[in-house]
Design an enzyme around this catalytic site. Structure first.
Site: not given
Ligand code: ACO
Length: 323
Positions: A113, A250, A280
């Site tokens: 990224c 980004h 993304n």
């Molecule tokens: N739909 C519904 N529920 C979901 C999904 C989905 N797509 N994905 C995860 N969940 C659930 C999980 O299973 C979990 O359930 P549980 O509590 O029963 O176990 C719950 O949602 C919470 O999961 P978390 O992973 O803790 O959720 P979080 O609030 O951290 O959000 C996310 C997840 C959106 C991926 C967040 O961590 C994030 O934005 N991280 C940054 C990642 C990113 O942007 N990556 C892109 C590539 S890197 C870059 O470009 C910088």
């Protein structure tokens, strides 16, 4: 002093759109969850037989047309991509062939990224060193091909697309009032290699693999890295956060960008966000956002832009540009 000035921008998004509701038909997710956690409404996905180089060429042609220059005057092509058409040759070689840019040296940069900021920094250094005069810097990805469509924690986040800029060598005074790229900063920390990775590759499994991610760890580091890299390029030039007219980040997710805006004390309106309609797109997201805002006439001559990115590796970086 030589400066690399942006004289053209271009973008391309594949025709096919997948909405959150479309995804919810085959993955256990919902439009509400995706929008709340990421700000994403939809993503574009490349058609069968449509390759990363095709997306790149479409964006590059628009950038060349916008710059009103002949392809023959391009002497450097850098494609930032994680999803090349083939393991080798470089995607940039395919782009060079399809554009007929026979006078250029062409290669890829792989920093996931952060790829576009890395490629911009490399091209800037070539131009400052006098080894290139006119460069095409492209971010292009078919990230959909790396997704595990059964993994709801990753497949909802990404999309396909491409963006491009034409850089032209111009003379400046060597002061922060110059137009063009004023400063770049890059960083990497391989200790986080397995926080965001693909579980395959030519040398390990002989397969392409799928994206795997520790979302929380990425989130935490992304905010710190994006803020830190932006502060670093300001420091290099003696400029302040309040001098920034636009942040072109980004497009990882809206919550990360809101947190970055807050930490940099930047108004939300100055933080450009397009993640809602293309998700993304990895290395393509900054030039996509840049081209979209440019086409809408948002940038005025002499305004100050910061581009910043963070991605797998971890890798991160920023570029400070006067329009
Ligand atoms: N739909 C519904 N529920 C979901 C999904 C989905 N797509 N994905 C995860 N969940 C659930 C999980 O299973 C979990 O359930 P549980 O509590 O029963 O176990 C719950 O949602 C919470 O999961 P978390 O992973 O803790 O959720 P979080 O609030 O951290 O959000 C996310 C997840 C959106 C991926 C967040 O961590 C994030 O934005 N991280 C940054 C990642 C990113 O942007 N990556 C892109 C590539 S890197 C870059 O470009 C910088």
């Amino acid at each position: 002093m030589r400066r690399a000035c942006i004289i053209g921008t271009g973008a391309y998004l594949p025709e096919k759109v997948i909405s959150n509701d479309d995804l919810a038909k085959f993955v256990d997710t919902s439009d509400e969850w995706i929008r709340e956690r990421t700000g994403i409404r939809q993503r574009h996905v490349a058609a069968e037989g449509e390759f990363t180089s095709d997306l790149a060429v479409a964006a590059a042609k628009q950038a060349l047309q916008h710059a009103a220059i002949e392809v023959g005057s391009i002497d450097l092509i850098i494609v930032a991509t994680t999803t090349p058409d083939h393991t080798f040759p470089a995607c940039a070689a395919a782009v060079q062939r399809k554009l007929g840019a026979d006078s250029a040296v062409a290669f890829d940069v792989q920093a996931v990224c952060s790829g576009f900021v890395y490629a911009l920094a490399v091209a800037n250094n070539f131009i400052i060193a006098g080894q290139a005069h006119r460069a095409l810097v492209i971010g292009s990805e078919t990230f959909s091909r790396l997704l595990d469509w059964n993994d709801r924690s990753t497949c909802v986040l990404f999309g396909d697309g491409a963006g491009a800029v034409v850089l032209n060598a111009e003379d400046g005074d060597g002061t922060p009032s110059d137009r063009g790229i004023l400063a770049t900063h890059l960083g990497s920390d391989g200790r986080h290699y397995d926080a965001l990775f693909v579980d395959g590759g030519p040398s390990s499994t002989g397969t392409t693999g799928h994206v795997r991610m520790n979302g929380r760890e990425v989130f935490r580091h992304a905010v710190t890295a994006l803020v830190g890299a932006s502060e670093e390029v300001l420091k290099q030039t003696g400029l302040q956060a309040q001098d920034i007219d636009w942040v072109v980040p980004h497009q990882a997710n809206a919550r990360i960008l809101n947190a970055v805006a807050q930490r940099l004390h930047i108004d939300d309106e100055r933080m450009l966000m397009t993640v809602d309609h293309h998700a993304n797109t990895s290395a393509a997201s900054i030039p996509l956002t840049l081209a979209e805002a440019d086409a809408a006439g948002r940038f005025k001559r002499d305004q100050l832009l910061v581009m910043n990115a963070m991605g797998g590796g971890f890798s991160w970086g920023a570029a400070l540009v006067r329009w």
